[in-house]
Design a protein around this motif. Structure first.
Motif, PDB file in Angstrom:
ATOM      1  N   MET A   1       0.843  -1.175   0.000  1.00  0.00           N
ATOM      2  CA  MET A   1       0.000   0.000   0.000  1.00  0.00           C
ATOM      3  C   MET A   1       0.886   1.234   0.000  1.00  0.00           C
ATOM      4  O   MET A   1       1.696   1.431   0.901  1.00  0.00           O
ATOM      5  N   GLY A   2       0.739   2.078  -1.014  1.00  0.00           N
ATOM      6  CA  GLY A   2       1.539   3.271  -1.053  1.00  0.00           C
ATOM      7  C   GLY A   2       3.007   2.941  -1.267  1.00  0.00           C
ATOM      8  O   GLY A   2       3.371   2.006  -1.953  1.00  0.00           O
ATOM      9  N   ASN A   3       3.859   3.735  -0.650  1.00  0.00           N
ATOM     10  CA  ASN A   3       5.286   3.549  -0.802  1.00  0.00           C
ATOM     11  C   ASN A   3       5.801   2.662   0.320  1.00  0.00           C
ATOM     12  O   ASN A   3       5.799   3.043   1.475  1.00  0.00           O
ATOM     13  N   HIS A   4       6.278   1.492  -0.021  1.00  0.00           N
ATOM     14  CA  HIS A   4       6.727   0.519   0.977  1.00  0.00           C
ATOM     15  C   HIS A   4       8.250   0.457   1.087  1.00  0.00           C
ATOM     16  O   HIS A   4       8.774  -0.482   1.650  1.00  0.00           O
ATOM     17  N   GLN A   5       8.931   1.415   0.557  1.00  0.00           N
ATOM     18  CA  GLN A   5      10.377   1.298   0.538  1.00  0.00           C
ATOM     19  C   GLN A   5      10.971   1.747   1.867  1.00  0.00           C
ATOM     20  O   GLN A   5      11.434   2.865   2.035  1.00  0.00           O
TER      21      GLN A   5
ATOM     22  N   VAL B   1      -0.468   0.754 -16.116  1.00  0.00           N
ATOM     23  CA  VAL B   1      -1.331  -0.425 -16.042  1.00  0.00           C
ATOM     24  C   VAL B   1      -2.392  -0.424 -17.130  1.00  0.00           C
ATOM     25  O   VAL B   1      -2.813  -1.472 -17.618  1.00  0.00           O
ATOM     26  N   GLY B   2      -2.828   0.748 -17.540  1.00  0.00           N
ATOM     27  CA  GLY B   2      -3.912   0.851 -18.514  1.00  0.00           C
ATOM     28  C   GLY B   2      -5.251   1.025 -17.833  1.00  0.00           C
ATOM     29  O   GLY B   2      -5.362   0.990 -16.603  1.00  0.00           O
ATOM     30  N   GLU B   3      -6.284   1.230 -18.618  1.00  0.00           N
ATOM     31  CA  GLU B   3      -7.621   1.455 -18.070  1.00  0.00           C
ATOM     32  C   GLU B   3      -8.140   0.215 -17.354  1.00  0.00           C
ATOM     33  O   GLU B   3      -7.845  -0.910 -17.745  1.00  0.00           O
ATOM     34  N   ALA B   4      -8.928   0.454 -16.326  1.00  0.00           N
ATOM     35  CA  ALA B   4      -9.506  -0.640 -15.546  1.00  0.00           C
ATOM     36  C   ALA B   4     -11.001  -0.423 -15.407  1.00  0.00           C
ATOM     37  O   ALA B   4     -11.473   0.707 -15.309  1.00  0.00           O
ATOM     38  N   ASP B   5     -11.731  -1.511 -15.408  1.00  0.00           N
ATOM     39  CA  ASP B   5     -13.171  -1.435 -15.147  1.00  0.00           C
ATOM     40  C   ASP B   5     -13.444  -1.280 -13.657  1.00  0.00           C
ATOM     41  O   ASP B   5     -14.486  -0.750 -13.268  1.00  0.00           O
ATOM     42  N   VAL B   6     -12.513  -1.764 -12.827  1.00  0.00           N
ATOM     43  CA  VAL B   6     -12.627  -1.638 -11.373  1.00  0.00           C
ATOM     44  C   VAL B   6     -11.259  -1.261 -10.813  1.00  0.00           C
ATOM     45  O   VAL B   6     -10.249  -1.868 -11.173  1.00  0.00           O
ATOM     46  N   VAL B   7     -11.242  -0.254  -9.949  1.00  0.00           N
ATOM     47  CA  VAL B   7     -10.084   0.010  -9.100  1.00  0.00           C
ATOM     48  C   VAL B   7     -10.521  -0.252  -7.666  1.00  0.00           C
ATOM     49  O   VAL B   7     -11.437   0.386  -7.155  1.00  0.00           O
ATOM     50  N   TRP B   8      -9.868  -1.214  -7.040  1.00  0.00           N
ATOM     51  CA  TRP B   8     -10.158  -1.592  -5.655  1.00  0.00           C
ATOM     52  C   TRP B   8      -9.104  -0.918  -4.781  1.00  0.00           C
ATOM     53  O   TRP B   8      -7.907  -1.144  -4.939  1.00  0.00           O
ATOM     54  N   LEU B   9      -9.552  -0.093  -3.844  1.00  0.00           N
ATOM     55  CA  LEU B   9      -8.660   0.692  -3.007  1.00  0.00           C
ATOM     56  C   LEU B   9      -8.988   0.378  -1.556  1.00  0.00           C
ATOM     57  O   LEU B   9      -9.791   1.047  -0.917  1.00  0.00           O
ATOM     58  N   GLY B  10      -8.374  -0.694  -1.045  1.00  0.00           N
ATOM     59  CA  GLY B  10      -8.721  -1.208   0.262  1.00  0.00           C
ATOM     60  C   GLY B  10      -7.757  -0.752   1.353  1.00  0.00           C
ATOM     61  O   GLY B  10      -6.633  -1.260   1.438  1.00  0.00           O
ATOM     62  N   LEU B  11      -8.174   0.222   2.158  1.00  0.00           N
ATOM     63  CA  LEU B  11      -7.385   0.715   3.288  1.00  0.00           C
ATOM     64  C   LEU B  11      -6.002   1.161   2.842  1.00  0.00           C
ATOM     65  O   LEU B  11      -5.021   1.012   3.567  1.00  0.00           O
ATOM     66  N   ALA B  12      -5.930   1.734   1.660  1.00  0.00           N
ATOM     67  CA  ALA B  12      -4.658   2.206   1.106  1.00  0.00           C
ATOM     68  C   ALA B  12      -4.621   3.721   0.974  1.00  0.00           C
ATOM     69  O   ALA B  12      -3.548   4.320   1.060  1.00  0.00           O
ATOM     70  N   LEU B  13      -5.778   4.361   0.774  1.00  0.00           N
ATOM     71  CA  LEU B  13      -5.787   5.792   0.497  1.00  0.00           C
ATOM     72  C   LEU B  13      -5.188   6.596   1.647  1.00  0.00           C
ATOM     73  O   LEU B  13      -4.484   7.584   1.428  1.00  0.00           O
ATOM     74  N   HIS B  14      -5.440   6.178   2.886  1.00  0.00           N
ATOM     75  CA  HIS B  14      -4.953   6.976   4.017  1.00  0.00           C
ATOM     76  C   HIS B  14      -3.437   6.909   4.168  1.00  0.00           C
ATOM     77  O   HIS B  14      -2.867   7.631   4.991  1.00  0.00           O
TER      78      HIS B  14
END
Length: 285
Positions: free
Chosen positions: A1-5, A109-122
């Motif tokens: 999720m996000g930047n994991h480095q 990645v290209g266009e997607a019909d679904v973007v799943w954003l699970g507890l990542a935005l924060h």
């Protein structure tokens, strides 16, 4: 999720912990996927943004057998776990991994019909700008699935027979403070009222639906749930100890002691009760 480095993170250990959480929450995830199915019955491409170890990416591939699922994460070790899980689940031909930081990495990645954003935005500093970028990656008529908010999980009764009653409520307060510190330290962070429906609208999407899903796994806990609860309290003990008084710190130590009869490994009253709110945003056709 996000930047994991982050060089000091044990990704093997964290990946196992994230996997145990996702497996414990699988009944809830299944209901969220059904909510998605009603909005987007036949997606061709699904992007799991901030996919972690790939438990949900593989569940999406199994639920939508005609879809390609792209698991996007900023940590190769977690994407390796995703690939291995997809192989075991028999969906490796439709689950591909993409190493990238969010949100900019979705451009490849290209266009997607679904973007799943699970507890990542924060985990992203500028949430408004990130949502706008995620919305841009949707195909016309596509759906963004945003998991944010809900209620803190409960795993033990208010009075557990050791320490002062109400431990989890006090842990919630300490965790809120730690969450605020995490947000404040993110790059390009911007304060944003957490009106997720309004933010979806600001990103150019129609706020189509909000629904909160309940996870109710009563005592006695299954081994999967018990392992997740132990992970949860272990993480809280490590991250919040400075904000706890001596009594609560001692109670946590007892709960995490495998040899203590009052510990999580032996308690008959461990359960898992949680509520997760899901927001669906729809892109115009």
């Amino acid at each position: 999720m996000g930047n994991h480095q982050h060089g000091d993170v044990d990704w093997e250990q964290l990946g196992a912990s994230l996997t145990r959480r996702a497996e414990a929450y699988a009944p809830m995830t299944a209901r969220i996927i059904e909510q998605l199915r009603a909005a987007q019955p036949r997606p061709r491409r699904i992007v799991d943004a901030g996919s972690g170890p790939g438990v949900i990416a593989c569940a999406l591939a199994e639920a939508f057998p005609d879809a390609e699922v792209v698991a996007v994460d900023g940590t190769q070790a977690l994407l390796d776990l995703t690939a291995r899980r997809a192989e075991r689940a028999g969906v490796a031909d439709r689950v591909r991994t993409h190493l990238a930081d969010l949100p900019d990495g979705l451009a490849d990645v290209g266009e997607a019909d679904v973007v799943w954003l699970g507890l990542a935005l924060h985990h992203l500093g500028d949430q408004r700008a990130a949502l706008t970028e995620f919305a841009r990656r949707l195909a016309p008529g596509g759906t963004l699935v945003l998991l944010e908010g809900g209620l803190p999980a409960r795993c033990l009764p208010r009075d557990i027979g050791i320490g002062r009653p109400g431990l989890q409520a006090r842990l919630d307060v300490a965790q809120e403070d730690r969450f605020n510190e995490m947000r404040a330290a993110l790059p390009d962070v911007k304060d944003e009222a957490e009106d997720w429906g309004a933010l979806l609208t600001a990103a150019g999407l129609t706020h189509a639906e909000t629904r909160t899903h309940l996870l109710d796994l009563p005592a006695p806990a299954s081994p999967t749930v018990r392992a997740h609860v132990a992970d949860l309290f272990g993480r809280l003990s490590g991250g919040l100890r400075e904000g706890l008084d001596a009594d609560d710190a001692a109670t946590l130590d007892r709960l995490l002691d495998p040899d203590d009869e009052a510990g999580l490994d032996h308690r008959p009253d461990v359960f898992l009760l949680a509520a997760q709110t899901v927001y669906l945003g729809r892109k115009g056709a």
